[in-house]
Design an enzyme around this catalytic site. Structure first.
Site, PDB file in Angstrom:
ATOM      1  N   ASP A  43       1.047  -1.178   0.038  1.00 49.03           N
ATOM      2  CA  ASP A  43      -0.345  -0.028  -0.180  1.00 49.03           C
ATOM      3  C   ASP A  43       0.747   1.244   0.292  1.00 49.03           C
ATOM      4  OD1 ASP A  43      -2.226   1.633  -0.121  1.00 49.03           O
ATOM      5  OD2 ASP A  43      -2.767   0.593   2.159  1.00 49.03           O
ATOM      6  N   ALA A  44       0.714   1.550  -1.732  1.00 50.56           N
ATOM      7  CA  ALA A  44       2.111   2.767  -1.415  1.00 50.56           C
ATOM      8  C   ALA A  44       1.167   4.451  -1.777  1.00 50.56           C
ATOM      9  CB  ALA A  44       3.321   2.286  -2.077  1.00 50.56           C
ATOM     10  N   LYS A  45      -0.126   4.419  -2.521  1.00 51.64           N
ATOM     11  CA  LYS A  45      -0.374   4.522  -3.114  1.00 51.64           C
ATOM     12  C   LYS A  45       0.289   5.740  -4.385  1.00 51.64           C
ATOM     13  CE  LYS A  45      -4.088   4.750   0.447  1.00 51.64           C
ATOM     14  NZ  LYS A  45      -3.292   4.013   1.609  1.00 51.64           N
ATOM     15  N   ARG A  46       0.773   4.813  -5.330  1.00 49.09           N
ATOM     16  CA  ARG A  46       1.555   6.029  -6.067  1.00 49.09           C
ATOM     17  C   ARG A  46       1.048   6.517  -7.371  1.00 49.09           C
ATOM     18  NH1 ARG A  46       4.802   6.215  -2.659  1.00 49.09           N
ATOM     19  NH2 ARG A  46       6.657   4.415  -2.325  1.00 49.09           N
ATOM     20  N   THR A  57      -0.787  -0.407  -4.399  1.00 54.04           N
ATOM     21  CA  THR A  57      -2.266   0.663  -4.726  1.00 54.04           C
ATOM     22  C   THR A  57      -1.597   1.407  -5.270  1.00 54.04           C
ATOM     23  OG1 THR A  57      -1.829   1.857  -2.852  1.00 54.04           O
ATOM     24  CG2 THR A  57      -3.371  -0.326  -2.273  1.00 54.04           C
TER      25      THR A  57
END
Ligand code: OMP
Length: 273
Positions: free
Chosen positions: A95-98, A122
């Site tokens: 989960d890094a929302k890049r 993510t």
């Protein structure tokens, strides 16, 4: 093996839709672990060993490791390596929302998929399909796109109307119709918004949906499951982080984490079709 197949296999094997979020904030670890050589890793290893046969995925959130600089990243890497070696059947979602322009995303994809060996990551949808190509082209890896997030202010942008439809529905539609050319996409929809979750499920068919927000954020499990699973009761990845990993801050933290995981798995399974 691709992400979706891996997810389906472990969901059946462990009879579980529970994803344990490894949001191992150094400041919240049980005091007796803080003097260990690699406290975040020792903590994760202990949690993983008691829950690996009860989950459908793990989701370490990069923020809690990045906060510790190079030391923190090394604990994330140790955790990922441990999972890959000891529990290779369990998919790991970074989960890094890049998301950035295409050539920058090449770097993010390499870090997540090749260095950390994550099964999925993510990402934000804001830059569009063309920019996300370095993720989308990796047919063997999952790309989980933020759609309707769990936070109270999610609607500020995500509910803006475009051609009579809220933005989050346009995102779900675009991902399902255009971005999922390798069958490797998923979406994030918060458990705190079961009505929106049901609408998204209708739009995307059997696409995996990562659903955070049960546990500490108060999402209703029954509503989440009924709205979130596909027609076969599959492809919902229901995440709880603090509610499981910090169920106790004492020496019994592993037993409590296991108890909470079992409790959540059973509650979810009551409502699966
Ligand atoms: P708990 O609230 O402790 O269960 O943690 C929720 C986890 O899910 C955190 O790692 C969040 O960053 C993440 N998350 C959300 O809470 N809301 C979202 O809309 C999206 C995510 C996510 O992408 O996982």
């Amino acid at each position: 093996m691709d992400f979706k197949t891996k997810l389906s296999n472990i969901t059946k094997k462990n009879n579980s839709l529970v994803c344990v979020g490894l949001d191992s904030d150094l400041n919240k670890l049980p005091p007796h672990l803080k003097s260990a050589k690699n406290p975040q890793f020792e903590f994760n290893k202990a949690i993983i060993d008691v829950t690996a046969d009860l989950v459908c995925a793990y989701k370490p959130n990069s923020a809690f490791y990045e906060a510790g600089g190079v030391e923190g990243i090394s604990k994330l890497k140790l955790t990922m390596d441990y999972l890959k070696e000891k529990y290779p059947d369990v998919p790991v979602i970074l989960d890094a929302k890049r998301a950035d322009i295409g050539n920058t995303n090449e770097g993010y994809a390499k870090f997540a998929y090749d260095y950390l060996r994550a099964d999925a990551i993510t990402v934000h949808p804001y830059l569009g399909k063309e920019a996300l190509k370095p993720f989308l082209d990796r047919a063997d890896k999952g790309v989980i796109v933020l759609c309707r997030t769990s936070n109270p202010g999610a609607g500020e942008l995500q509910d803006l109307q475009i051609d009579g439809k809220p933005l989050y529905q346009m995102i779900a539609q675009n991902v399902a119709e255009a971005w999922n050319y390798n069958g490797n996409c998923g979406l994030v929809v918060g458990a705190t918004y079961p009505i929106e979750l049901e609408i998204v499920r209708r739009i995307v068919g059997d696409m995996p949906i990562l659903i955070p927000g049960v546990g500490a954020q108060g999402g209703d499990v029954e509503k989440t499951v009924k709205a979130g699973v596909d027609k076969d009761g599959m492809n919902a990845i229901i995440n709880s982080s603090r509610g499981i990993i910090f169920a106790s801050s004492g020496p019994d933290f592993t037993e409590k984490a296991k108890e909470e995981t079992i409790k959540l798995r059973e509650e979810i399974n009551k409502f699966r079709r």
